[in-house]
Scaffold this motif. Structure first.
Motif, PDB file in Angstrom:
ATOM      1  N   ALA A 203     -10.785   2.256   1.673  1.00 56.09           N
ATOM      2  CA  ALA A 203      -9.866   1.344   2.361  1.00 56.09           C
ATOM      3  C   ALA A 203     -10.591   0.102   2.843  1.00 56.09           C
ATOM      4  O   ALA A 203     -10.064  -1.018   2.767  1.00 56.09           O
ATOM      5  CB  ALA A 203      -9.198   2.064   3.529  1.00 56.09           C
TER       6      ALA A 203
ATOM      7  N   GLY B  34      -5.114   2.645  -0.260  1.00 53.55           N
ATOM      8  CA  GLY B  34      -4.257   1.471  -0.089  1.00 53.55           C
ATOM      9  C   GLY B  34      -3.350   1.604   1.106  1.00 53.55           C
ATOM     10  O   GLY B  34      -3.143   0.640   1.863  1.00 53.55           O
TER      11      GLY B  34
ATOM     12  N   GLY C  18       0.850  -1.187   0.000  1.00 56.94           N
ATOM     13  CA  GLY C  18       0.000   0.000   0.000  1.00 56.94           C
ATOM     14  C   GLY C  18       0.878   1.226   0.000  1.00 56.94           C
ATOM     15  O   GLY C  18       1.769   1.345   0.851  1.00 56.94           O
TER      16      GLY C  18
ATOM     17  N   THR D  65     -14.504  -3.227  -5.480  1.00 61.86           N
ATOM     18  CA  THR D  65     -13.103  -3.440  -5.826  1.00 61.86           C
ATOM     19  C   THR D  65     -12.993  -4.156  -7.164  1.00 61.86           C
ATOM     20  O   THR D  65     -13.762  -5.073  -7.456  1.00 61.86           O
ATOM     21  CB  THR D  65     -12.393  -4.267  -4.741  1.00 61.86           C
TER      22      THR D  65
ATOM     23  N   ASN E  77       2.659   0.669  -9.865  1.00 59.68           N
ATOM     24  CA  ASN E  77       1.735  -0.417 -10.185  1.00 59.68           C
ATOM     25  C   ASN E  77       2.052  -1.026 -11.541  1.00 59.68           C
ATOM     26  O   ASN E  77       2.056  -2.255 -11.717  1.00 59.68           O
ATOM     27  CB  ASN E  77       0.293   0.094 -10.172  1.00 59.68           C
TER      28      ASN E  77
ATOM     29  N   LEU F 122      -2.722  -2.728  -3.154  1.00 63.82           N
ATOM     30  CA  LEU F 122      -4.017  -2.126  -2.854  1.00 63.82           C
ATOM     31  C   LEU F 122      -3.947  -0.645  -3.177  1.00 63.82           C
ATOM     32  O   LEU F 122      -3.025   0.046  -2.728  1.00 63.82           O
ATOM     33  CB  LEU F 122      -4.377  -2.325  -1.378  1.00 63.82           C
ATOM     34  N   ALA F 123      -4.919  -0.141  -3.944  1.00 68.13           N
ATOM     35  CA  ALA F 123      -4.828   1.256  -4.376  1.00 68.13           C
ATOM     36  C   ALA F 123      -6.198   1.858  -4.615  1.00 68.13           C
ATOM     37  O   ALA F 123      -7.126   1.179  -5.074  1.00 68.13           O
ATOM     38  CB  ALA F 123      -3.996   1.360  -5.659  1.00 68.13           C
TER      39      ALA F 123
ATOM     40  N   LEU G 128     -11.119  -2.335   0.011  1.00 69.85           N
ATOM     41  CA  LEU G 128      -9.874  -3.041  -0.304  1.00 69.85           C
ATOM     42  C   LEU G 128      -9.576  -4.117   0.736  1.00 69.85           C
ATOM     43  O   LEU G 128      -9.163  -5.234   0.402  1.00 69.85           O
ATOM     44  CB  LEU G 128      -8.721  -2.046  -0.382  1.00 69.85           C
TER      45      LEU G 128
END
Length: 247
Positions: A194, A34, A26, A133, A163, A119-120, A197
């Motif tokens: 968040a 993330g 993250g 997601t 990424n 995670l983004a 995710l």
């Protein structure tokens, strides 16, 4: 004009040989969704800091809480858990994404890490129905983790920055890479993003933790993350990852 990051380098210091097969990442990206998610994971999973990443020739930060400083990019793990979590509070400009990713990938290869999950949050036009997601993942990661996981693929678009670098390595090697993205809003931290995710990674990687206290956690770190968000917004547009995606 884009900033010159040709002299930028990153160095990973890892203080224990126990890493597990999976790295969860993250970073300080849009909405800090993330970053909020993995920071929360370190608390809920009772992880200990086991390493950090330093940057050369890049404007840096030294975060602190109650007068106690810490490294801006940290690795966390636990002996009986098959994952390592990377918490990255340092904003990495697009021009420094490749050396940053190389440092992570070299560390991963040297520590027998088989897969990386990122995670983004992403800035994209969306309605309430799109508060979910999506994934962009290499074939081996999809086969290992996403079969029957009830996570939708992102329709089309492109990744940028860190990424993109991580996924590109996954395309050319046997490293499985999955990027999980969700629409995020400008407020910091975006606790709802968040939470989405976290709920996804809990299912996909079969982790056990409570998401109930996330709102309180987000409130506690809101001021600190607001300062990070200001730094992110102050960066020139060409220094920020694009991660343009479409349904």
């Amino acid at each position: 004009m884009a900033a010159d990051h040709t002299d930028t380098s990153f160095h990973v210091t890892h203080e224990t040989g126990e890493t597990g097969d999976t790295l969860l990442v993250g970073l300080s990206q849009f909405g800090l969704a993330g970053l909020t998610a993995v920071d929360y994971l370190t608390t809920q999973l009772d992880l200990e800091e086991t390493g950090h990443i330093t940057a050369e020739a890049l404007p840096s930060i030294t975060p602190f809480t109650n007068g106690v400083p810490r490294h801006h990019t940290r690795l966390y793990s636990r002996a009986d858990l098959d994952i390592t979590v990377l918490v990255g509070e340092l904003f990495v400009p697009v021009g420094a994404a490749d050396p940053f990713s190389r440092a992570i990938l070299e560390w991963a290869e040297g520590n027998a890490v088989d897969e990386i999950a990122v995670l983004a949050g992403i800035p994209m036009a969306h309605g309430p129905a799109d508060h979910r997601t999506f994934y962009v993942a290499t074939e081996d990661y999809r086969e290992a983790r996403l079969d029957g996981a009830d996570v939708d693929p992102m329709g089309m678009g492109f990744l940028d920055g860190v990424n993109a670098s991580l996924v590109e390595r996954g395309l050319d090697t046997d490293l499985g890479v999955g990027v999980f993205v969700t629409p995020a809003h400008g407020q910091t931290p975006d606790a709802e993003a968040a939470l989405r995710l976290l709920s996804t990674i809990r299912r996909v990687h079969d982790l056990e933790f409570d998401t109930g206290p996330l709102e309180q956690f987000a409130s506690e770190v809101r001021q600190h993350y607001a300062q990070l968000s200001e730094r992110l917004e102050a960066a020139e547009a060409h220094e920020r990852p694009d991660d343009r995606m479409f349904m």
